[in-house]
Write a protein that holds these residues in place. Structure first.
Motif, mmCIF file in Angstrom:
data_model
loop_
_atom_site.group_PDB
_atom_site.id
_atom_site.type_symbol
_atom_site.label_atom_id
_atom_site.label_comp_id
_atom_site.label_asym_id
_atom_site.label_seq_id
_atom_site.Cartn_x
_atom_site.Cartn_y
_atom_site.Cartn_z
ATOM 1 N N LEU A 32 0.829 -1.206 0.000
ATOM 2 C CA LEU A 32 0.000 0.000 0.000
ATOM 3 C C LEU A 32 0.866 1.259 0.000
ATOM 4 O O LEU A 32 0.509 2.253 -0.630
ATOM 5 C CB LEU A 32 -0.952 0.002 1.191
ATOM 6 N N ASP A 64 -5.657 3.689 4.485
ATOM 7 C CA ASP A 64 -5.656 2.378 3.835
ATOM 8 C C ASP A 64 -4.815 1.376 4.613
ATOM 9 O O ASP A 64 -5.196 0.212 4.765
ATOM 10 C CB ASP A 64 -5.116 2.483 2.406
ATOM 11 N N GLU A 68 -6.262 -2.025 6.438
ATOM 12 C CA GLU A 68 -5.752 -3.359 6.092
ATOM 13 C C GLU A 68 -5.107 -4.020 7.296
ATOM 14 O O GLU A 68 -5.314 -5.210 7.550
ATOM 15 C CB GLU A 68 -4.752 -3.252 4.932
#
Length: 91
Positions: A32, A64, A68
């Motif tokens: 990411l 993000d 995650e």
């Protein structure tokens, strides 16, 4: 002899990136950082970024990566006012 740096020797920009990098590495989310780096700077080499650019990257990728990492078992400890204590996650 290897010399280690204390938290006080890092700039705020460096700490913002290192904190996020450590979480991303621990919870297998480094891809990411690469993704957001490419979107922002047209390459995925975070080592080529300045401290200011890394701090921008951390701001952009934080949501993000946290989402995650939480799915993979990360449990952020809230600070005294409900926010994440960023200093707690530095290696």
């Amino acid at each position: 002899m290897v010399q280690t740096m204390s938290v006080q020797e890092f700039t705020k920009e460096q700490l913002e990136f290192l904190e996020l990098f450590e979480i991303a590495a621990r919870y297998d989310c480094l891809y990411l950082l690469d993704f957001h780096c490419f979107n922002m700077f047209n390459h995925d080499q975070t080592s080529l970024l300045t401290d200011a650019e890394r701090a921008e990257l951390a701001v952009e990728a934080r949501g993000d990566i946290f989402a995650e990492a939480i799915q993979r078992g990360f449990q952020p400890n809230p600070g005294p006012f409900g926010q994440i204590d960023e200093q707690e996650y530095l290696c």
